[in-house]
Design a protein around this motif. Sequence first.
Motif, PDB file in Angstrom:
ATOM      1  N   THR A 266      98.500  17.315  33.176  1.00 53.28           N
ATOM      2  CA  THR A 266      98.289  18.681  33.635  1.00 53.28           C
ATOM      3  C   THR A 266      97.418  19.431  32.628  1.00 53.28           C
ATOM      4  OG1 THR A 266     100.217  19.536  32.459  1.00 53.28           O
ATOM      5  CG2 THR A 266     100.579  18.702  34.693  1.00 53.28           C
ATOM      6  N   ARG A 267      96.730  20.484  33.110  1.00 55.74           N
ATOM      7  CA  ARG A 267      95.974  21.323  32.181  1.00 55.74           C
ATOM      8  C   ARG A 267      96.180  22.799  32.516  1.00 55.74           C
ATOM      9  NH1 ARG A 267      91.443  23.078  34.955  1.00 55.74           N
ATOM     10  NH2 ARG A 267      90.856  21.706  36.675  1.00 55.74           N
ATOM     11  N   THR A 268      95.911  23.645  31.545  1.00 60.21           N
ATOM     12  CA  THR A 268      96.143  25.079  31.723  1.00 60.21           C
ATOM     13  C   THR A 268      95.294  25.649  32.844  1.00 60.21           C
ATOM     14  OG1 THR A 268      96.562  25.294  29.378  1.00 60.21           O
ATOM     15  CG2 THR A 268      96.043  27.328  30.562  1.00 60.21           C
ATOM     16  N   MET A 269      95.895  26.456  33.732  1.00 63.37           N
ATOM     17  CA  MET A 269      95.138  27.167  34.755  1.00 63.37           C
ATOM     18  C   MET A 269      95.044  28.626  34.348  1.00 63.37           C
ATOM     19  SD  MET A 269      95.836  27.000  38.793  1.00 63.37           S
ATOM     20  CE  MET A 269      96.355  28.541  39.473  1.00 63.37           C
ATOM     21  N   ARG A 270      96.194  29.242  34.103  1.00 63.88           N
ATOM     22  CA  ARG A 270      96.171  30.595  33.538  1.00 63.88           C
ATOM     23  C   ARG A 270      97.433  30.809  32.718  1.00 63.88           C
ATOM     24  NH1 ARG A 270      96.923  31.756  39.319  1.00 63.88           N
ATOM     25  NH2 ARG A 270      99.130  32.161  39.597  1.00 63.88           N
ATOM     26  N   SER A 271      97.286  31.651  31.673  1.00 61.32           N
ATOM     27  CA  SER A 271      98.433  31.906  30.804  1.00 61.32           C
ATOM     28  C   SER A 271      99.155  33.143  31.308  1.00 61.32           C
ATOM     29  CB  SER A 271      97.965  32.133  29.377  1.00 61.32           C
ATOM     30  OG  SER A 271      97.243  33.345  29.347  1.00 61.32           O
ATOM     31  N   LYS A 272     100.297  33.428  30.707  1.00 66.43           N
ATOM     32  CA  LYS A 272     101.117  34.553  31.152  1.00 66.43           C
ATOM     33  C   LYS A 272     100.344  35.866  31.046  1.00 66.43           C
ATOM     34  CE  LYS A 272     105.729  36.471  30.818  1.00 66.43           C
ATOM     35  NZ  LYS A 272     106.871  36.711  29.941  1.00 66.43           N
ATOM     36  N   GLU A 273      99.510  35.991  30.001  1.00 64.44           N
ATOM     37  CA  GLU A 273      98.757  37.240  29.808  1.00 64.44           C
ATOM     38  C   GLU A 273      97.820  37.504  30.992  1.00 64.44           C
ATOM     39  OE1 GLU A 273      98.942  34.949  27.012  1.00 64.44           O
ATOM     40  OE2 GLU A 273     100.740  36.156  26.729  1.00 64.44           O
ATOM     41  N   GLU A 274      97.290  36.393  31.551  1.00 69.17           N
ATOM     42  CA  GLU A 274      96.384  36.566  32.688  1.00 69.17           C
ATOM     43  C   GLU A 274      97.152  36.603  34.005  1.00 69.17           C
ATOM     44  OE1 GLU A 274      93.461  33.289  32.596  1.00 69.17           O
ATOM     45  OE2 GLU A 274      94.149  32.998  30.549  1.00 69.17           O
TER      46      GLU A 274
END
Length: 494
Positions: A266-274
């Motif tokens: 898996t890879r990052t899609m969006r972080s909590k800040e976004e």
Amino acid sequence: MRNLYQGATGDWEVVIGLEIHAQVISESKLFSGASTKFGSEPNTQVSFVCSAQPGMLPVINEECVRQAVRTGLAMGCQINLRSVFDRKNYFYADLPQGYQISQFKDPIVGEGVVTVDLEDGSTKDIGVERLHLEQDAGKSMHDQHPSMTYVDLNRSGVALMEIVSKPDMRSAEEAGAYFKKIRSLVRYAGTCDGNMDQGSMRADVNVSVRRPGEPLGTRTETKNVNSIRYVMMVIESEIRRQVDVLEDGGTIDQETRLFEVATGTTRTMRSKEEAHDYRYFPDPDLLPLEFSQAFVDELAKEMPELSDAKKARFIKDLHISAYNAGVLVAEKESADYFEELLSATVEKSGKQVSELGTMVSNWVTGDLFGALKKLGKGITGSPVSIAHAAELLSLQVDGTISGRIAKEVFENMLESGKSPEVIVDEKGLKQVSDTGAIETMIDEILVANADKVEEYRGGKEKLYGFFVGQVMKQTGGKANPQVVNQLLRPKLDG
Ligand code: ADP
Ligand code: MG
């Protein structure tokens, strides 16, 4: 304790929760009369409501409400007589309204418990938090034009059920078993077709790890995973990644991730800040959804028999093993095939249901499933019809062919598509039960192998098999084994 993940610095406990999106089986969409048919030309199933024309008003589709209630009943959940539709606001090219109509604080279905079967034969109870109804979005197509994105609104407004589990799963195996169980339940209930390759079911996979006994760790959520195998791969890869980060002294970000099939990671899609603030609020175009307990009771009365009840009945009434019963009820189609075959075999052979249950269940779960697996087919694509299968089993039951010959005939049926009676006739495979003929043969064999008869009588009892083998060889495997034993034993021992 089971299911701990061994890291370099000690044990970790894995915590998993699934949000499963299941497309409702209904002719038309959640709030409009547009068709939901799969595979039509783009933008041919779009009403003014699903393309968000100004002034259009959503009208709830009662069939979708029934389906959600049926699904809640199938999962043994609390049904809420009053629920509320909210607007979940976000911008996306394939979301013409600029919001999705969903249910937030007050979903149509509340808590319940689903029992899943695990590999080792044990079961586990997994909590369901809620089920809510929501609309699907349209589809952006990026591969139709070199510089433009096309939008297909056929899916826009199609009813989805989002089934949210409690964080009760502790391994990839448990999550896979839970997903399978939910898929089986909606198919039994007839509320979702469960076709993952058509996007009818997909899951958001929430994973965290913690030291045993500690509070819940920070989770990541991997979006839109569309097969059970992929769900399990996501979990395995997230466990390894999160444990590595934590053991290196890092922290896990609460983020949304994407699964890449090619790498199995898996890879990052969006972080909590976004993360979106969806600004949920009750949709002013829709009244709260209210129905009576009588409406629910009526649906409950009409529910078909579900897998757990079917399994219990197979064990109790048909005397088949718990293992076979579990395998047969896992998919509605195999349970149906088994039951139809059983009654066809009863009719054909004139035997009782209770005498045939074990034999027929062994044949379906063993011979037939084995052959289908080799052919890469499911039960609905079985090349062997119920009528032919019943004929084959009846030939075996009435002693026309032996179990060994039945396997040979079955192979031939798969290749030729011919009926077993025709195959048995053409190849002369009828079992020889004629006592006179077999007795003559045995006498000849004993004379021809006088030395071995002496050895046998001298105590070398293992040679019994040799004599049986000789009879079988001379009859091409067609001698009735019972008759052979009845005749051979006294001749050798006497
Ligand atoms: P949200 O609505 O923000 O996605 P929810 O609290 O509804 O959050 O949880 C979504 C899913 O995540 C549920 O299936 C829940 O069981 C699961 N979940 C919640 N906390 C955790 C955790 N710490 N680890 C793993 N799964 C979790
Ligand atoms: Mg979520």
